[in-house]
Design a protein around this motif. Structure first.
Motif, PDB file in Angstrom:
ATOM      1  N   THR A  32      19.739  28.239   1.362  1.00 35.19           N
ATOM      2  CA  THR A  32      20.390  27.036   0.866  1.00 35.19           C
ATOM      3  C   THR A  32      19.626  26.552  -0.363  1.00 35.19           C
ATOM      4  OG1 THR A  32      19.072  25.725   2.413  1.00 35.19           O
ATOM      5  CG2 THR A  32      21.291  26.340   3.118  1.00 35.19           C
ATOM      6  N   VAL A  33      20.202  25.569  -1.065  1.00 37.17           N
ATOM      7  CA  VAL A  33      19.601  25.049  -2.282  1.00 37.17           C
ATOM      8  C   VAL A  33      19.027  23.661  -1.999  1.00 37.17           C
ATOM      9  CG1 VAL A  33      20.000  24.423  -4.698  1.00 37.17           C
ATOM     10  CG2 VAL A  33      21.310  26.295  -3.651  1.00 37.17           C
ATOM     11  N   GLY A  34      17.721  23.499  -2.251  1.00 33.42           N
ATOM     12  CA  GLY A  34      17.076  22.212  -2.050  1.00 33.42           C
ATOM     13  C   GLY A  34      17.406  21.235  -3.171  1.00 33.42           C
ATOM     14  N   ALA A  35      17.095  19.960  -2.953  1.00 29.35           N
ATOM     15  CA  ALA A  35      17.344  18.923  -3.955  1.00 29.35           C
ATOM     16  C   ALA A  35      16.622  19.224  -5.260  1.00 29.35           C
ATOM     17  CB  ALA A  35      16.916  17.560  -3.411  1.00 29.35           C
ATOM     18  N   ASP A  36      15.476  19.920  -5.164  1.00 26.64           N
ATOM     19  CA  ASP A  36      14.709  20.259  -6.365  1.00 26.64           C
ATOM     20  C   ASP A  36      15.169  21.576  -6.999  1.00 26.64           C
ATOM     21  OD1 ASP A  36      13.801  22.087  -4.528  1.00 26.64           O
ATOM     22  OD2 ASP A  36      11.695  21.526  -4.671  1.00 26.64           O
ATOM     23  N   HIS A  40      15.749  27.519   0.078  1.00 27.64           N
ATOM     24  CA  HIS A  40      15.151  27.413   1.411  1.00 27.64           C
ATOM     25  C   HIS A  40      15.826  28.491   2.242  1.00 27.64           C
ATOM     26  CE1 HIS A  40      15.391  25.934   5.622  1.00 27.64           C
ATOM     27  NE2 HIS A  40      14.106  25.763   5.414  1.00 27.64           N
ATOM     28  N   LEU A  62      16.762  20.968   8.042  1.00 26.04           N
ATOM     29  CA  LEU A  62      16.739  20.912   6.588  1.00 26.04           C
ATOM     30  C   LEU A  62      17.951  21.641   6.027  1.00 26.04           C
ATOM     31  CD1 LEU A  62      15.358  20.242   3.914  1.00 26.04           C
ATOM     32  CD2 LEU A  62      13.955  22.300   4.213  1.00 26.04           C
ATOM     33  N   ARG A  63      18.309  22.767   6.622  1.00 27.79           N
ATOM     34  CA  ARG A  63      19.464  23.554   6.182  1.00 27.79           C
ATOM     35  C   ARG A  63      20.716  22.683   6.169  1.00 27.79           C
ATOM     36  NH1 ARG A  63      19.620  26.206  10.301  1.00 27.79           N
ATOM     37  NH2 ARG A  63      18.152  27.800   9.649  1.00 27.79           N
ATOM     38  N   GLN A  66      20.645  20.086   3.417  1.00 31.31           N
ATOM     39  CA  GLN A  66      20.847  20.702   2.105  1.00 31.31           C
ATOM     40  C   GLN A  66      22.300  21.110   1.896  1.00 31.31           C
ATOM     41  OE1 GLN A  66      17.752  23.692   2.235  1.00 31.31           O
ATOM     42  NE2 GLN A  66      16.365  22.388   1.054  1.00 31.31           N
ATOM     43  N   ARG A  69      24.510  18.241   0.944  1.00 30.45           N
ATOM     44  CA  ARG A  69      24.341  17.873  -0.465  1.00 30.45           C
ATOM     45  C   ARG A  69      24.935  18.939  -1.397  1.00 30.45           C
ATOM     46  NH1 ARG A  69      19.468  16.591  -0.017  1.00 30.45           N
ATOM     47  NH2 ARG A  69      18.615  18.657  -0.282  1.00 30.45           N
ATOM     48  N   ASP A  70      24.759  20.216  -1.040  1.00 32.46           N
ATOM     49  CA  ASP A  70      25.208  21.322  -1.888  1.00 32.46           C
ATOM     50  C   ASP A  70      25.631  22.463  -0.964  1.00 32.46           C
ATOM     51  OD1 ASP A  70      25.499  23.539  -3.575  1.00 32.46           O
ATOM     52  OD2 ASP A  70      23.752  23.032  -4.786  1.00 32.46           O
TER      53      ASP A  70
END
Length: 156
Positions: A32-36, A40, A62-63, A66, A69-70
């Motif tokens: 997945t893509v983190g906020a930064d 991940h 966390l997955r 994330q 969000r995306d």
């Protein structure tokens, strides 16, 4: 489902080989893509239905945050120890939650087939055990790439 494979066509899995491979394998790695913007990656159990890969994920992970969000995701299922044994499939696209979150077992026709396959594959039982902590994500891939190094010509 789009199969996008410019290089290595001779080592890509056929549709039938891909379906058998994804049905038999038990663990995938989900990126997945983190906020930064950094990736991940984590391991999950899954079910392949011939069109989509269904991921059974903790909703307080966390997955999950994330993906909320995306929704872009890449999933890799692979196998092999020696170089000449390596084979796998990468599926990319957007993950979509299906059913209630978290899953408690409310009737959901879209999940009927998946929830018939999953408990047999992972627990050896017929009924889906709902724990109120997991939910389903469906990835119908926009891109599929596969490889089977066992198809490489003998270089020796």
């Amino acid at each position: 489902m789009a199969t996008t494979q410019r290089r290595g066509r001779r080592i890509m899995l056929t549709d039938e080989e891909r379906d058998v491979f994804l049905t038999e394998r038990r663990t995938c790695r989900v990126a997945t893509v983190g906020a930064d913007g950094h990736p991940h990656v984590g391991a999950l159990w899954f079910v392949w239905d011939g069109t989509s890969i269904w991921l059974y994920s903790l909703t307080r992970s966390l997955r999950w945050a994330q993906l909320h969000r995306d929704p872009r995701v890449a999933v890799v299922v692979d196998d092999g120890d020696e170089y000449g044994e390596l084979r796998g499939v990468e599926l990319r696209g957007e993950a979509v939650p299906v059913g209630e979150i978290p899953r408690t077992g409310e009737p959901c026709p879209e999940l009927a087939a998946v929830e018939a396959l999953f408990p047999v594959k992972y627990f050896g039982i017929d009924a889906m055990p709902h724990d109120g902590r997991h939910a389903w994500l469906r990835l119908t891939p926009a891109t599929v790439v596969s490889w089977d190094f066992r198809k490489l010509p003998d270089l020796g």
